[in-house]
Design a protein around this motif. Structure first.
Motif, PDB file in Angstrom:
ATOM      1  N   ASP A 123       0.826  -1.209   0.000  1.00  0.00           N
ATOM      2  CA  ASP A 123       0.000   0.000   0.000  1.00  0.00           C
ATOM      3  C   ASP A 123       0.865   1.265   0.000  1.00  0.00           C
ATOM      4  OD1 ASP A 123      -2.862   0.572  -0.022  1.00  0.00           O
ATOM      5  OD2 ASP A 123      -2.488   1.633   1.857  1.00  0.00           O
ATOM      6  N   LYS A 124       1.976   1.229   0.735  1.00  0.00           N
ATOM      7  CA  LYS A 124       2.842   2.410   0.827  1.00  0.00           C
ATOM      8  C   LYS A 124       3.707   2.605  -0.417  1.00  0.00           C
ATOM      9  CE  LYS A 124       6.247   4.764   3.613  1.00  0.00           C
ATOM     10  NZ  LYS A 124       6.821   4.978   4.898  1.00  0.00           N
ATOM     11  N   TRP A 125       4.325   1.532  -0.918  1.00  0.00           N
ATOM     12  CA  TRP A 125       5.327   1.658  -1.971  1.00  0.00           C
ATOM     13  C   TRP A 125       4.834   1.268  -3.369  1.00  0.00           C
ATOM     14  CZ3 TRP A 125       9.114   4.541  -0.434  1.00  0.00           C
ATOM     15  CH2 TRP A 125       9.475   4.549   0.910  1.00  0.00           C
ATOM     16  N   PHE A 126       3.716   0.539  -3.442  1.00  0.00           N
ATOM     17  CA  PHE A 126       3.231   0.056  -4.733  1.00  0.00           C
ATOM     18  C   PHE A 126       1.752   0.396  -4.938  1.00  0.00           C
ATOM     19  CE2 PHE A 126       6.735  -2.683  -3.403  1.00  0.00           C
ATOM     20  CZ  PHE A 126       7.529  -2.729  -4.533  1.00  0.00           C
ATOM     21  N   GLU A 186      -3.668  -9.474  -7.032  1.00  0.00           N
ATOM     22  CA  GLU A 186      -4.356  -8.329  -7.605  1.00  0.00           C
ATOM     23  C   GLU A 186      -4.931  -7.467  -6.494  1.00  0.00           C
ATOM     24  OE1 GLU A 186      -7.074  -9.669 -10.611  1.00  0.00           O
ATOM     25  OE2 GLU A 186      -5.453 -10.561 -11.779  1.00  0.00           O
ATOM     26  N   LYS A 187      -4.885  -6.182  -6.731  1.00  0.00           N
ATOM     27  CA  LYS A 187      -5.350  -5.211  -5.754  1.00  0.00           C
ATOM     28  C   LYS A 187      -6.874  -5.135  -5.774  1.00  0.00           C
ATOM     29  CE  LYS A 187      -4.675  -0.311  -4.656  1.00  0.00           C
ATOM     30  NZ  LYS A 187      -4.009   0.911  -5.143  1.00  0.00           N
ATOM     31  N   GLY A 188      -7.476  -5.184  -4.585  1.00  0.00           N
ATOM     32  CA  GLY A 188      -8.899  -4.918  -4.461  1.00  0.00           C
ATOM     33  C   GLY A 188      -9.068  -3.408  -4.366  1.00  0.00           C
ATOM     34  N   SER A 189      -9.861  -2.957  -3.438  1.00  0.00           N
ATOM     35  CA  SER A 189      -9.984  -1.508  -3.248  1.00  0.00           C
ATOM     36  C   SER A 189      -8.716  -0.939  -2.610  1.00  0.00           C
ATOM     37  CB  SER A 189     -11.210  -1.176  -2.408  1.00  0.00           C
ATOM     38  OG  SER A 189     -11.123  -1.784  -1.137  1.00  0.00           O
ATOM     39  N   SER A 190      -7.935  -1.816  -1.965  1.00  0.00           N
ATOM     40  CA  SER A 190      -6.679  -1.416  -1.326  1.00  0.00           C
ATOM     41  C   SER A 190      -5.811  -2.663  -1.157  1.00  0.00           C
ATOM     42  CB  SER A 190      -6.975  -0.794   0.040  1.00  0.00           C
ATOM     43  OG  SER A 190      -5.796  -0.674   0.794  1.00  0.00           O
ATOM     44  N   ASP A 213       0.179   2.516  -6.700  1.00  0.00           N
ATOM     45  CA  ASP A 213      -0.271   2.785  -8.065  1.00  0.00           C
ATOM     46  C   ASP A 213      -0.402   1.524  -8.921  1.00  0.00           C
ATOM     47  OD1 ASP A 213      -0.361   5.474  -7.469  1.00  0.00           O
ATOM     48  OD2 ASP A 213       1.603   5.913  -8.335  1.00  0.00           O
ATOM     49  N   PHE A 214       0.055   0.388  -8.419  1.00  0.00           N
ATOM     50  CA  PHE A 214      -0.014  -0.865  -9.169  1.00  0.00           C
ATOM     51  C   PHE A 214      -1.335  -1.575  -8.887  1.00  0.00           C
ATOM     52  CE2 PHE A 214       4.418   0.110  -8.955  1.00  0.00           C
ATOM     53  CZ  PHE A 214       4.978  -0.392 -10.122  1.00  0.00           C
ATOM     54  N   THR A 215      -1.892  -2.226  -9.899  1.00  0.00           N
ATOM     55  CA  THR A 215      -3.119  -3.005  -9.691  1.00  0.00           C
ATOM     56  C   THR A 215      -2.807  -4.490  -9.524  1.00  0.00           C
ATOM     57  OG1 THR A 215      -3.449  -3.186 -12.081  1.00  0.00           O
ATOM     58  CG2 THR A 215      -4.574  -1.370 -10.933  1.00  0.00           C
ATOM     59  N   GLU A 216      -1.597  -4.886  -9.889  1.00  0.00           N
ATOM     60  CA  GLU A 216      -1.147  -6.260  -9.640  1.00  0.00           C
ATOM     61  C   GLU A 216       0.331  -6.239  -9.301  1.00  0.00           C
ATOM     62  OE1 GLU A 216      -2.146  -8.216 -13.394  1.00  0.00           O
ATOM     63  OE2 GLU A 216      -0.039  -8.135 -13.961  1.00  0.00           O
ATOM     64  N   LEU A 217       0.704  -7.180  -8.467  1.00  0.00           N
ATOM     65  CA  LEU A 217       2.093  -7.358  -8.060  1.00  0.00           C
ATOM     66  C   LEU A 217       2.417  -8.840  -8.107  1.00  0.00           C
ATOM     67  CD1 LEU A 217       2.129  -5.041  -4.901  1.00  0.00           C
ATOM     68  CD2 LEU A 217       3.225  -4.552  -7.107  1.00  0.00           C
ATOM     69  N   TRP A 218       3.685  -9.146  -8.095  1.00  0.00           N
ATOM     70  CA  TRP A 218       4.150 -10.526  -7.986  1.00  0.00           C
ATOM     71  C   TRP A 218       4.854 -10.677  -6.648  1.00  0.00           C
ATOM     72  CZ3 TRP A 218       3.620 -14.677 -11.293  1.00  0.00           C
ATOM     73  CH2 TRP A 218       2.894 -14.406 -12.457  1.00  0.00           C
ATOM     74  N   LEU A 219       4.623 -11.812  -6.023  1.00  0.00           N
ATOM     75  CA  LEU A 219       5.265 -12.109  -4.742  1.00  0.00           C
ATOM     76  C   LEU A 219       6.121 -13.349  -4.882  1.00  0.00           C
ATOM     77  CD1 LEU A 219       2.298 -11.577  -2.256  1.00  0.00           C
ATOM     78  CD2 LEU A 219       4.055  -9.944  -2.936  1.00  0.00           C
ATOM     79  N   LEU A 220       7.304 -13.292  -4.304  1.00  0.00           N
ATOM     80  CA  LEU A 220       8.136 -14.476  -4.153  1.00  0.00           C
ATOM     81  C   LEU A 220       7.915 -14.968  -2.738  1.00  0.00           C
ATOM     82  CD1 LEU A 220      11.477 -13.239  -5.760  1.00  0.00           C
ATOM     83  CD2 LEU A 220       9.568 -14.435  -6.866  1.00  0.00           C
ATOM     84  N   LYS A 221       7.479 -16.200  -2.615  1.00  0.00           N
ATOM     85  CA  LYS A 221       7.224 -16.820  -1.316  1.00  0.00           C
ATOM     86  C   LYS A 221       8.440 -17.673  -0.970  1.00  0.00           C
ATOM     87  CE  LYS A 221       3.773 -19.794   0.873  1.00  0.00           C
ATOM     88  NZ  LYS A 221       2.534 -20.568   0.603  1.00  0.00           N
TER      89      LYS A 221
END
Length: 129
Positions: free
Chosen positions: A52-55, A117-121, A57-65
């Motif tokens: 939320d703080k650093w990304f 994927e980002k919901g409302s936040s 503006d993105f609507t999707e991100l990738w996570l490495l688990k």
């Protein structure tokens, strides 16, 4: 600083775009990680706030688990222990975060890469501890 008690099962690396598939032995470091001298990681509870703080503006991100035990043992690259590779828990502004020093992420220590994927936040995101 000490790791949370109990320690997390997983740590996560947030990426703004998809990593290569299949994962290479070593992923390139982000500019931020290069400049700071360690890989920034988050627990499942920290990912939503960090995203939320650093990304925001993105609507999707990738996570490495990444399995916490794997990094805590210094495992680097293709499953090899690398001398000096270690997790340090350090206080940063709003909390204590895991930083991976002297190591790399890649197929030897990343359990899974997946898109979120980002919901409302981003703060709605729920991940496995």
């Amino acid at each position: 600083m000490a790791a949370p008690s109990p320690p997390p099962n997983y740590l996560y690396k947030i990426l703004p775009s998809a990593p290569p598939s299949p994962l290479p032995d070593r992923l390139p470091l982000s500019d931020l990680d290069k400049n700071d001298g360690y890989i920034h990681l988050s627990t499942s509870q920290q990912v939503p706030g960090t995203a939320d703080k650093w990304f925001n503006d993105f609507t999707e991100l990738w996570l490495l688990k990444i399995k916490y035990e794997t990094l805590a043992s210094g495992t680097d690259g293709p499953g090899q222990a690398k001398e000096g590779a270690q997790i340090k828990w350090e206080e940063v502004g709003r909390g204590v975060f895991a930083h991976f020093y002297n190591g790399d992420l890649g197929k030897g220590n990343v359990a899974e890469a997946f898109k979120v994927e980002k919901g409302s936040s981003w703060t709605e995101l729920k991940l496995e501890w």
